[in-house]
Structures are given as C-alpha cells and as structure tokens.
Design a protein around this motif. Structure first.
Motif, PDB file in Angstrom:
ATOM      1  N   VAL A   1      -7.611  -3.890   1.952  1.00 50.51           N
ATOM      2  CA  VAL A   1      -7.838  -4.239   0.547  1.00 50.51           C
ATOM      3  C   VAL A   1      -7.988  -5.752   0.493  1.00 50.51           C
ATOM      4  CG1 VAL A   1      -6.913  -4.155  -1.798  1.00 50.51           C
ATOM      5  CG2 VAL A   1      -6.387  -2.295  -0.183  1.00 50.51           C
ATOM      6  N   ARG A   2      -9.228  -6.220   0.201  1.00 47.84           N
ATOM      7  CA  ARG A   2      -9.450  -7.667   0.171  1.00 47.84           C
ATOM      8  C   ARG A   2      -9.077  -8.214  -1.189  1.00 47.84           C
ATOM      9  NH1 ARG A   2     -14.620 -10.082   2.522  1.00 47.84           N
ATOM     10  NH2 ARG A   2     -15.302  -9.736   0.396  1.00 47.84           N
ATOM     11  N   TYR A   3      -8.383  -9.348  -1.237  1.00 47.72           N
ATOM     12  CA  TYR A   3      -8.105  -9.964  -2.543  1.00 47.72           C
ATOM     13  C   TYR A   3      -8.842 -11.301  -2.645  1.00 47.72           C
ATOM     14  CZ  TYR A   3      -4.304 -12.603  -0.126  1.00 47.72           C
ATOM     15  OH  TYR A   3      -3.568 -13.401   0.712  1.00 47.72           O
TER      16      TYR A   3
ATOM     17  N   LEU B   1      -3.734  -5.712  -7.357  1.00 43.08           N
ATOM     18  CA  LEU B   1      -4.127  -4.804  -6.273  1.00 43.08           C
ATOM     19  C   LEU B   1      -2.900  -4.133  -5.651  1.00 43.08           C
ATOM     20  CD1 LEU B   1      -6.904  -7.060  -4.733  1.00 43.08           C
ATOM     21  CD2 LEU B   1      -7.255  -4.792  -5.759  1.00 43.08           C
ATOM     22  N   LEU B   2      -1.807  -4.867  -5.549  1.00 42.85           N
ATOM     23  CA  LEU B   2      -0.573  -4.271  -5.021  1.00 42.85           C
ATOM     24  C   LEU B   2      -0.069  -3.182  -5.976  1.00 42.85           C
ATOM     25  CD1 LEU B   2       1.142  -7.542  -3.748  1.00 42.85           C
ATOM     26  CD2 LEU B   2       0.612  -5.563  -2.311  1.00 42.85           C
ATOM     27  N   GLU B   3      -0.137  -3.474  -7.270  1.00 41.46           N
ATOM     28  CA  GLU B   3       0.292  -2.471  -8.259  1.00 41.46           C
ATOM     29  C   GLU B   3      -0.570  -1.216  -8.171  1.00 41.46           C
ATOM     30  OE1 GLU B   3       0.120  -4.772 -11.838  1.00 41.46           O
ATOM     31  OE2 GLU B   3       2.171  -5.553 -11.586  1.00 41.46           O
ATOM     32  N   ALA B   4      -1.860  -1.417  -7.938  1.00 43.40           N
ATOM     33  CA  ALA B   4      -2.784  -0.280  -7.921  1.00 43.40           C
ATOM     34  C   ALA B   4      -2.705   0.526  -6.617  1.00 43.40           C
ATOM     35  CB  ALA B   4      -4.214  -0.786  -8.137  1.00 43.40           C
TER      36      ALA B   4
ATOM     37  N   ILE C   1      -3.616  -2.970   4.417  1.00 40.97           N
ATOM     38  CA  ILE C   1      -3.579  -4.415   4.650  1.00 40.97           C
ATOM     39  C   ILE C   1      -4.184  -5.107   3.434  1.00 40.97           C
ATOM     40  CG2 ILE C   1      -4.367  -6.320   6.084  1.00 40.97           C
ATOM     41  CD1 ILE C   1      -4.810  -4.304   8.361  1.00 40.97           C
ATOM     42  N   PHE C   2      -3.444  -6.035   2.852  1.00 37.46           N
ATOM     43  CA  PHE C   2      -3.959  -6.858   1.765  1.00 37.46           C
ATOM     44  C   PHE C   2      -4.346  -8.203   2.385  1.00 37.46           C
ATOM     45  CE2 PHE C   2      -1.336  -3.602   0.008  1.00 37.46           C
ATOM     46  CZ  PHE C   2      -2.011  -3.210  -1.150  1.00 37.46           C
ATOM     47  N   SER C   3      -5.665  -8.493   2.373  1.00 37.32           N
ATOM     48  CA  SER C   3      -6.205  -9.595   3.174  1.00 37.32           C
ATOM     49  C   SER C   3      -7.017 -10.546   2.293  1.00 37.32           C
ATOM     50  CB  SER C   3      -7.098  -8.981   4.271  1.00 37.32           C
ATOM     51  OG  SER C   3      -7.761  -9.972   5.013  1.00 37.32           O
ATOM     52  N   ASP C   4      -6.733 -11.837   2.383  1.00 40.91           N
ATOM     53  CA  ASP C   4      -7.507 -12.838   1.629  1.00 40.91           C
ATOM     54  C   ASP C   4      -8.978 -12.747   2.034  1.00 40.91           C
ATOM     55  OD1 ASP C   4      -6.847 -15.831   0.146  1.00 40.91           O
ATOM     56  OD2 ASP C   4      -8.781 -15.628   1.180  1.00 40.91           O
ATOM     57  N   GLU C   5      -9.873 -12.833   1.065  1.00 42.85           N
ATOM     58  CA  GLU C   5     -11.302 -12.638   1.347  1.00 42.85           C
ATOM     59  C   GLU C   5     -11.868 -13.723   2.269  1.00 42.85           C
ATOM     60  OE1 GLU C   5     -13.692 -12.981  -2.182  1.00 42.85           O
ATOM     61  OE2 GLU C   5     -12.709 -14.842  -2.806  1.00 42.85           O
TER      62      GLU C   5
ATOM     63  N   ARG D   1      -0.367  -0.175  -3.530  1.00 41.52           N
ATOM     64  CA  ARG D   1       0.737  -0.211  -2.558  1.00 41.52           C
ATOM     65  C   ARG D   1       1.339   1.173  -2.315  1.00 41.52           C
ATOM     66  NH1 ARG D   1       3.378   0.578   0.904  1.00 41.52           N
ATOM     67  NH2 ARG D   1       5.257  -0.421   1.712  1.00 41.52           N
ATOM     68  N   ASP D   2       1.473   1.969  -3.387  1.00 41.66           N
ATOM     69  CA  ASP D   2       2.141   3.273  -3.267  1.00 41.66           C
ATOM     70  C   ASP D   2       1.396   4.261  -2.372  1.00 41.66           C
ATOM     71  OD1 ASP D   2       4.169   2.480  -4.780  1.00 41.66           O
ATOM     72  OD2 ASP D   2       3.562   3.505  -6.624  1.00 41.66           O
ATOM     73  N   ARG D   3       0.099   4.022  -2.191  1.00 43.57           N
ATOM     74  CA  ARG D   3      -0.682   4.963  -1.363  1.00 43.57           C
ATOM     75  C   ARG D   3      -0.362   4.820   0.117  1.00 43.57           C
ATOM     76  NH1 ARG D   3      -5.792   4.498  -0.731  1.00 43.57           N
ATOM     77  NH2 ARG D   3      -6.220   2.438  -1.582  1.00 43.57           N
ATOM     78  N   PHE D   4       0.226   3.703   0.489  1.00 40.51           N
ATOM     79  CA  PHE D   4       0.401   3.409   1.913  1.00 40.51           C
ATOM     80  C   PHE D   4       1.837   3.620   2.371  1.00 40.51           C
ATOM     81  CE2 PHE D   4      -2.926   0.199   0.535  1.00 40.51           C
ATOM     82  CZ  PHE D   4      -4.002   0.965   0.957  1.00 40.51           C
TER      83      PHE D   4
END
Ligand code: PLP
Length: 393
Positions: free
Chosen positions: A149-151, A162-165, A127-131, A167-170
């Motif tokens: 993953v907080r952005y 953060l997506l580049e770093a 989950i990419f979540s606004d801080e 995303r592939d793990r998920f």
C-alpha cells in the motif's frame, strides 16, 4: 540466433531518442574533492563521499593490514564458513555506534533491503510504503509477496487514512520509509511514523542510507536526530556512502537480527563481505565513534554553500541535509547547465525525468567534509557564471 536479441538494439535506440540514455563517465583518480573524469580534472560535486572517507589513509591502512592477516575473500556464505572475526567485530561496533542491541552486515545496502523485508512479511501481510522510497526498498517489498500500500510522500494524514482502511486485512504489517530522500534532501517524519506504528501495531523500518554519517550526533543517523533510540524496529544502513567503503547493515533488536541470520536470503545464499571491505568499514565506524570532527565539517560546508547559493539567487529547494538540489525546472536547460559546469571544471549531475517528475529537473550538488572553502568558492563562482549566462539568476 542473433535475431532473438534484436529487441535490445531497438530498446537502446528508443532510450537515445527520448534523451533517457545514461552516459557513464569514468573516474581515473581516487575518490575525493577533485576527480579526473574522462581525462579532465574537475571539482567533485556529485559523489556520496560525505565525509571524505573513501580514500582516507586510516581506512586504506586498515584494509591493507587485514589483507596481510586474513587474505581477501570470505570463500563462503556467512552461515557456512564465511563469518570471519572481522564481520563479528564490525557488527559489534555498528551496534555500539547506533546504540541498538545488535547489528548484521550485508554485502550492500541494496542487499540489506532485499534481505530484510521478505524476512519480516509475506503473503497475507501488508506493507505501507512511501511513494518515493528507494528502488531497493521497492524490490524488497515485491520479493516479499506481501500486499503493498503506497502512501503519498511524507504524508502522515494520508498514511493514517490508509492504515484505518487496510490494517485490519493483514496479519502482520510493516511501515517502511527512506530516512533521507536523496533527490530533494528532505527527511521522513519519523516521530509521527513511530506513533502510527504503535497505534496500528505495525513494525517500523527506516532506510537511513543518506542519513548515516550525516544526521544525528556524530552521524548516528535519523533515529538519533529525532532522539527516538529504541523506538524504531529496523534501521537499514549502508557503508557505501558516508562510510566510504561498500556494504550494508541492519541494526535493531537482538531478536530481529537473530531472525535475519536464519531467514535473510542474501545472508544465506550470497558470500560475505570481503576482508578489506570489512576492515575498512570497521575503521570508518571507529573514526565516527571517536570524533564528530568530520560530521561537523560536513555541516559547516553545507551551511556555507547553501547560504552562498541562496544569496546568489538560486532556488535550492527544501533540503535539510547536505544534498543540495539546484532547482532549474526545464530538462534541456538543466542538461545544458550541467555541461557548462563541466566545461568550467565542476562535475555536478543533472537529474531529470524519470528520476524526478517532469518539469522538476535540477542539478544535485553533494557537499562533502573533504571540500575546502577554496573548493566551495570555486564551485560557487562557476555556478554564478553559468547561472548568469543562462539567465537563471
Ligand atoms: C544508496 C541507497 C541504497 C543502496 O546502498 P548500496 O550500499 O549502495 O547498495 C539503499 N537505500 C537507499 C535509500 C539508498 O540511498
């Protein structure tokens, strides 16, 4: 026996010592532009009753009629015997209003988030979540057991990194954001988030609790505001703010709603919205569907109040919504400002650390369509007097 609970005395004492103890005021009148608070009649500058619907006669009548016809309680969860015709009508009306394929109601906006996020992602997902996301989003993320993953707040470039770093793990991934951030009144960069979600194959979810009934044509929300209908997978909304009642909902593609009906735990394991709440929500949606009058008045009031506050010399931050933070900075000064406003007959809350960062304390003014120009002028005069007395302007 009592000793095992002694830690609570200490913890409460600690809150008092650090000035973080929350004092709860009691309202003895209907919600509206004026309230009776702790026995005193005051101008209401701090509720989320954006459109004045909380005590609207049309909602009151709808709730009463529904009680006469259907009683009060749903007596069951939605999946057993708690789905009443009113729930289905409300969901159809919400989907039509939001221009989505389908919608599903929940008992609150908080529960809508707790229900939805764990149904969409789990272990092995991200989950990419606004801080600065709302507490109910944060809790929904935690319950899901997905990796969070907080952005940095509204920072599209940082999110891309953060997506580049990561995303592939998920396996699956979700980008989630508040639509309107309620402490500053700023809004999410939704067009950029839509593009990133597409590029990195993420689901996109926006919680529009403070945008519903406020942003977009006739209050259809942030997705409408940006003309992005059909491009945001999941819209969470609340009926507890501008809609003037209580309840939450999710709007989106039919298959998302179908999945939530099967897997959303507060839908499966907590009883449905009550009859009068559901009927009143339905009346609110119909009012908004029929006319933009209340939303137009909300914005007229907002423009007037903000222009006058700026002319008086107050710093009102970067809000693009009716949320008007009056930036004062110092915590003690802000508490004193709020106390003096109350003495002048204006109820406007001080918001300080830890809700906002240290040194960023402010009075948050919530404008409503129900305020008359005379109400707003009364509030402005009080702000001017207290501002001068405390050397702010
Ligand atoms: C207020 C709020 C909620 C909670 O809504 P309720 O219906 O009051 O439970 C959820 N998300 C956001 C962003 C909010 O501002």
């Amino acid at each position: 026996m009592a000793e095992t609970l002694n830690w609570i005395d200490e913890a409460l004492e600690d809150l008092h010592r650090r000035g973080l103890y929350i004092t709860i005021r009691t309202v003895a009148s209907p919600q509206g532009p004026w309230l009776v608070v702790d026995g005193k009649r005051v101008l209401n500058f701090c509720s989320n009753n954006y459109l004045g619907l909380a005590n609207d006669p049309r909602l009151v009548a709808a709730a009463k009629e529904a009680i006469d016809r259907y009683g009060i309680g749903p007596a069951a969860v939605r999946t057993i015997a708690g789905t009443m015709q009113l729930h289905v009508e409300l969901e159809e009306a919400l989907a039509a209003f939001k221009e989505t394929e389908a919608a599903l109601s929940f008992q609150s906006g908080f529960k809508a988030n707790l229900a939805t996020i764990p149904a969409l992602v789990g272990r092995g997902d991200g989950i990419f979540s606004d801080e600065l996301n709302h507490a109910s989003i944060i809790d929904g993320c935690r319950l899901s057991r997905a990796e969070i993953v907080r952005y940095p707040h509204n920072d599209v470039q940082a999110l891309r990194g953060l997506l580049e770093a990561h995303r592939d793990r998920f396996r699956r991934a979700l980008i989630v954001t508040d639509g309107v951030f309620s402490m500053d009144g700023d809004i999410a960069p939704l067009p950029e988030l839509v593009a990133l979600a597409r590029e990195f194959e993420c689901m996109l979810m926006v919680d529009d609790a403070h945008g519903e009934g406020v942003l977009g044509h006739g209050g259809r929300g942030i997705v409408h505001h940006f003309g992005l209908q059909g491009q945001v997978d999941i819209e969470v909304g609340t009926m507890s703010k501008a809609f003037g009642v209580v309840g939450g909902y999710v709007a989106g593609r039919e298959k998302i709603i179908a999945w939530l009906r099967q897997r959303a735990r507060p839908f499966l394991f907590s009883s449905a919205m009550t009859v009068p709440d559901t009927a009143a929500c339905l009346a609110a949606v119909r009012i908004l569907q029929e006319s933009t009058e209340l939303v137009d008045r909300l914005w007229e009031n907002t423009r007037y109040f903000k222009a006058q506050m700026t002319a008086l010399g107050f710093d009102i931050g970067q809000s693009v919504t009716p949320i008007t933070p009056v930036m004062l900075g110092d915590e003690q000064l802000t508490q004193e400002f709020s106390r003096r406003l109350f003495a002048e007959g204006v109820f406007a809350t001080a918001i300080a650390y830890p809700t906002v960062p240290l040194g960023k304390a402010r009075i948050r003014v919530m404008i409503s369509a129900s305020h008359s120009k005379a109400d707003l002028d009364f509030g402005l005069e009080a702000f001017a007097r207290v501002g001068r007395a405390l050397g702010v302007i």
